[in-house]
Enzyme design. Structure first.
Site, PDB file in Angstrom:
ATOM      1  N   TYR A  17       0.810  -1.225   0.000  1.00  0.00           N
ATOM      2  CA  TYR A  17       0.000   0.000   0.000  1.00  0.00           C
ATOM      3  C   TYR A  17       0.842   1.274   0.000  1.00  0.00           C
ATOM      4  O   TYR A  17       0.309   2.368  -0.188  1.00  0.00           O
ATOM      5  CB  TYR A  17      -0.916   0.036   1.230  1.00  0.00           C
ATOM      6  CG  TYR A  17      -1.969  -1.037   1.229  1.00  0.00           C
ATOM      7  CD1 TYR A  17      -3.030  -0.992   0.329  1.00  0.00           C
ATOM      8  CD2 TYR A  17      -1.902  -2.104   2.124  1.00  0.00           C
ATOM      9  CE1 TYR A  17      -3.999  -1.987   0.321  1.00  0.00           C
ATOM     10  CE2 TYR A  17      -2.870  -3.101   2.122  1.00  0.00           C
ATOM     11  CZ  TYR A  17      -3.913  -3.037   1.218  1.00  0.00           C
ATOM     12  OH  TYR A  17      -4.871  -4.015   1.210  1.00  0.00           O
ATOM     13  N   HIS A  22      -4.177   6.389  -1.271  1.00  0.00           N
ATOM     14  CA  HIS A  22      -4.771   6.455   0.070  1.00  0.00           C
ATOM     15  C   HIS A  22      -3.714   6.772   1.130  1.00  0.00           C
ATOM     16  O   HIS A  22      -4.059   7.145   2.247  1.00  0.00           O
ATOM     17  CB  HIS A  22      -5.452   5.121   0.385  1.00  0.00           C
ATOM     18  CG  HIS A  22      -6.789   5.244   1.052  1.00  0.00           C
ATOM     19  ND1 HIS A  22      -7.510   6.421   1.140  1.00  0.00           N
ATOM     20  CD2 HIS A  22      -7.559   4.311   1.684  1.00  0.00           C
ATOM     21  CE1 HIS A  22      -8.646   6.201   1.784  1.00  0.00           C
ATOM     22  NE2 HIS A  22      -8.697   4.929   2.129  1.00  0.00           N
ATOM     23  N   PHE A  68      -5.031  -0.613   9.935  1.00  0.00           N
ATOM     24  CA  PHE A  68      -5.619  -0.311   8.630  1.00  0.00           C
ATOM     25  C   PHE A  68      -6.376   1.007   8.738  1.00  0.00           C
ATOM     26  O   PHE A  68      -6.739   1.457   9.825  1.00  0.00           O
ATOM     27  CB  PHE A  68      -6.494  -1.468   8.132  1.00  0.00           C
ATOM     28  CG  PHE A  68      -5.672  -2.516   7.440  1.00  0.00           C
ATOM     29  CD1 PHE A  68      -5.320  -2.368   6.098  1.00  0.00           C
ATOM     30  CD2 PHE A  68      -5.184  -3.605   8.139  1.00  0.00           C
ATOM     31  CE1 PHE A  68      -4.510  -3.297   5.464  1.00  0.00           C
ATOM     32  CE2 PHE A  68      -4.375  -4.546   7.519  1.00  0.00           C
ATOM     33  CZ  PHE A  68      -4.039  -4.392   6.174  1.00  0.00           C
ATOM     34  N   ASN A  70      -9.325   2.122   8.266  1.00  0.00           N
ATOM     35  CA  ASN A  70     -10.614   2.231   8.960  1.00  0.00           C
ATOM     36  C   ASN A  70     -10.486   2.054  10.471  1.00  0.00           C
ATOM     37  O   ASN A  70     -11.475   2.131  11.191  1.00  0.00           O
ATOM     38  CB  ASN A  70     -11.634   1.242   8.377  1.00  0.00           C
ATOM     39  CG  ASN A  70     -11.196  -0.198   8.504  1.00  0.00           C
ATOM     40  OD1 ASN A  70     -10.023  -0.483   8.720  1.00  0.00           O
ATOM     41  ND2 ASN A  70     -12.136  -1.116   8.372  1.00  0.00           N
ATOM     42  N   ASN A 116     -12.884   6.691   5.453  1.00  0.00           N
ATOM     43  CA  ASN A 116     -12.975   5.769   6.591  1.00  0.00           C
ATOM     44  C   ASN A 116     -11.984   6.074   7.707  1.00  0.00           C
ATOM     45  O   ASN A 116     -12.258   5.803   8.875  1.00  0.00           O
ATOM     46  CB  ASN A 116     -12.815   4.323   6.120  1.00  0.00           C
ATOM     47  CG  ASN A 116     -14.030   3.856   5.351  1.00  0.00           C
ATOM     48  OD1 ASN A 116     -15.151   4.286   5.621  1.00  0.00           O
ATOM     49  ND2 ASN A 116     -13.825   2.995   4.369  1.00  0.00           N
TER      50      ASN A 116
END
Length: 195
Positions: A17, A22, A68, A70, A116
């Site tokens: 990631y 993001h 993560f 969220n 989120n």
């Protein structure tokens, strides 16, 4: 002078990631840590990578959660509680679909806009949305159904350069924010035009 005591960069953990849109918030915090030569170190009690800077004579903590996205609120709340930092003393840097690459904007409070990470932070701070945000533009795929794939995708080089330029300007404006105030930092950052 600003009262910011904690600067958070939102991200998903793991190498897969690291280069995705993001994670733009984490790119900002990484750049800030590099600029002040204070590398981030993993600190499990805060569920993230942390550092401590002297910004314009003020003690400021940096945090990139290793939860993560969220679950970002878990890390933010842990650090805020431990150091007795109030929501309005927190700046959260995050990716923003509603701004184009090359644009970054500061604001205080507001909703989560479907993000989120912001949603969880608001919840874990006792439903208090009154923290500062640095919104880093990543653009929008044009269709709501494509958003997840878009934010978890890597920007093409041309967009990455624009995002990096906006982040570099945001790092410069952080010094203005700490030395002077939010209005001066906003005026400069919001007037920025990428080359």
């Amino acid at each position: 002078m600003s009262s910011i005591k904690l600067i958070v960069g939102l991200a998903n953990p793991g190498a897969e990631y690291a280069a995705t849109r993001h994670n733009a918030g984490a790119w900002f915090v990484d750049r800030l840590a590099d600029a002040y030569r204070q590398p981030l170190k993993e600190e499990s009690k805060f569920f993230g990578y942390t550092s401590r800077l002297n910004l314009a004579g003020q003690d400021v903590r940096l945090l990139v959660p290793t939860t993560f996205m969220n679950l970002s609120g878990k890390a933010v709340a842990a650090m805020a509680t431990f150091y007795r930092i109030q929501p309005d003393e927190i700046l959260v840097a995050h990716d923003e679909l509603d701004l184009l690459p090359g644009i970054a904007k500061l604001k205080l409070g507001g909703g989560h806009g479907g993000h989120n990470g912001l949603k969880d932070i608001i919840s874990k701070l006792g439903n208090n949305p009154n923290f500062h945000r640095l919104r880093i533009g990543i653009g929008h795929p044009g269709d709501k159904s494509k958003v997840t794939g878009f934010v978890l995708g890597k920007p093409p080089t041309s967009e990455q350069t624009l995002i990096d330029d906006a982040i570099d300007e945001a790092v410069r404006c952080t010094e203005i924010l700490m030395k002077e105030d939010m209005i001066k930092a906003m005026n400069r950052l919001h007037a920025f035009k990428p080359a």
